[in-house]
Enzyme design. Structure first.
Site, PDB file in Angstrom:
ATOM      1  N   TRP A  19     -34.384 -30.553 -40.344  1.00  0.00           N
ATOM      2  CA  TRP A  19     -33.781 -31.365 -41.407  1.00  0.00           C
ATOM      3  C   TRP A  19     -33.112 -32.584 -40.750  1.00  0.00           C
ATOM      4  CZ3 TRP A  19     -33.793 -29.486 -46.593  1.00  0.00           C
ATOM      5  CH2 TRP A  19     -33.112 -30.291 -47.507  1.00  0.00           C
ATOM      6  N   PHE A  54     -28.493 -24.678 -41.278  1.00  0.00           N
ATOM      7  CA  PHE A  54     -28.058 -23.321 -41.639  1.00  0.00           C
ATOM      8  C   PHE A  54     -28.755 -22.262 -40.792  1.00  0.00           C
ATOM      9  CE2 PHE A  54     -27.800 -19.465 -44.199  1.00  0.00           C
ATOM     10  CZ  PHE A  54     -26.439 -19.438 -44.471  1.00  0.00           C
ATOM     11  N   HIS A  85     -22.820 -28.301 -51.007  1.00  0.00           N
ATOM     12  CA  HIS A  85     -23.738 -27.709 -50.037  1.00  0.00           C
ATOM     13  C   HIS A  85     -23.290 -28.032 -48.606  1.00  0.00           C
ATOM     14  CE1 HIS A  85     -27.725 -25.752 -50.325  1.00  0.00           C
ATOM     15  NE2 HIS A  85     -27.780 -26.069 -49.057  1.00  0.00           N
ATOM     16  N   PHE A 110     -22.048 -26.405 -29.644  1.00  0.00           N
ATOM     17  CA  PHE A 110     -22.137 -26.924 -31.015  1.00  0.00           C
ATOM     18  C   PHE A 110     -22.491 -28.415 -30.996  1.00  0.00           C
ATOM     19  CE2 PHE A 110     -20.123 -28.375 -35.019  1.00  0.00           C
ATOM     20  CZ  PHE A 110     -20.663 -27.463 -35.901  1.00  0.00           C
TER      21      PHE A 110
HETATM   22  C1  DLZ Z   1     -30.476 -27.759 -48.157  1.00  0.00           C
HETATM   23  C2  DLZ Z   1     -29.928 -28.668 -47.117  1.00  0.00           C
HETATM   24  C3  DLZ Z   1     -29.183 -29.794 -47.484  1.00  0.00           C
HETATM   25  C4  DLZ Z   1     -28.871 -30.146 -48.895  1.00  0.00           C
HETATM   26  N1  DLZ Z   1     -28.715 -30.645 -46.555  1.00  0.00           N
HETATM   27  C5  DLZ Z   1     -28.968 -30.389 -45.247  1.00  0.00           C
HETATM   28  C6  DLZ Z   1     -28.484 -31.270 -44.247  1.00  0.00           C
HETATM   29  O1  DLZ Z   1     -27.864 -32.305 -44.506  1.00  0.00           O
HETATM   30  N2  DLZ Z   1     -28.762 -30.947 -42.954  1.00  0.00           N
HETATM   31  C7  DLZ Z   1     -29.453 -29.824 -42.586  1.00  0.00           C
HETATM   32  O2  DLZ Z   1     -29.648 -29.602 -41.390  1.00  0.00           O
HETATM   33  N3  DLZ Z   1     -29.927 -28.994 -43.530  1.00  0.00           N
HETATM   34  C8  DLZ Z   1     -29.711 -29.241 -44.822  1.00  0.00           C
HETATM   35  N4  DLZ Z   1     -30.186 -28.405 -45.783  1.00  0.00           N
HETATM   36  C9  DLZ Z   1     -31.044 -27.272 -45.361  1.00  0.00           C
HETATM   37  C10 DLZ Z   1     -30.252 -26.022 -44.933  1.00  0.00           C
HETATM   38  O3  DLZ Z   1     -29.714 -26.183 -43.627  1.00  0.00           O
HETATM   39  C11 DLZ Z   1     -31.185 -24.802 -44.907  1.00  0.00           C
HETATM   40  O4  DLZ Z   1     -32.323 -25.083 -44.132  1.00  0.00           O
HETATM   41  C12 DLZ Z   1     -31.611 -24.384 -46.298  1.00  0.00           C
HETATM   42  O5  DLZ Z   1     -30.481 -24.198 -47.130  1.00  0.00           O
HETATM   43  C13 DLZ Z   1     -32.456 -23.075 -46.264  1.00  0.00           C
HETATM   44  O6  DLZ Z   1     -31.648 -21.986 -45.790  1.00  0.00           O
END
Ligand code: DLZ
Length: 152
Positions: A19, A54, A85, A110
């Protein structure tokens, strides 16, 4: 600041969130190059991807369980959106990483950017505020050296 230890005989794992890849790839590059610059061998660096920040905790736990790395670096970028979130992801990964450090008695570093804007993230991923991936690698090396100095 102390001089950086020699990472020649150290093994590292890096877990990267896909992400916000335009930020996490420069973080990865910074961390990787910093490890090499301080003597780490490419064969001693394991890189793995997870979907988002996450998932960094479980990705790091997999490396702690299934490999013999001395330290793990987690790299991600969470950018504030319109919902809460952001808070849940940041809290989750922070607590998760703390738990892993204690559970494995091993440095889990981290390297997660938590910013209000994309620009703030760019500034910290090779921009005007440096590269937090470099700093994460530096911390990993220093923490392994600290542990080694105590004879584990
Ligand atoms: C869903 C989500 C959102 C809204 N924003 C981010 C973000 O800014 N950075 C990031 O690394 N991941 C984001 N995710 C995805 C979550 O980390 C995770 O992959 C999903 O909630 C699936 O568990």
């Amino acid at each position: 600041m102390n001089s950086v230890a020699d990472a020649k005989d150290m093994k590292f794992g890096i877990v990267v969130a896909e992400w916000n890849a335009e930020i996490t790839e420069p973080l990865l590059n910074g961390a990787y190059q910093t490890l090499l610059k301080h003597g780490a061998n490419e064969d001693n660096i394991v890189k793995k991807y997870v979907p988002g920040t996450f998932e960094l905790t479980l990705g790091a736990q997999f490396l702690a369980e299934y490999t013999d790395v001395d330290a793990i670096i987690v790299l991600g970028c969470v950018i504030q959106g319109e919902t809460r979130h952001f808070d849940y992801i940041c809290q989750g990964v922070t607590q998760g990483v703390i738990t892993l450090n204690m559970k494995y008695n091993k440095p889990v570093i981290f390297g997660v950017l938590t910013t209000n804007t994309l620009q703030q993230a760019k500034d910290r991923a090779g921009g005007k505020h440096g590269n937090k991936g470099d700093e994460a690698a530096f911390s990993a090396i220093q923490m392994v050296a600290l542990k080694n100095s105590l004879n584990k």
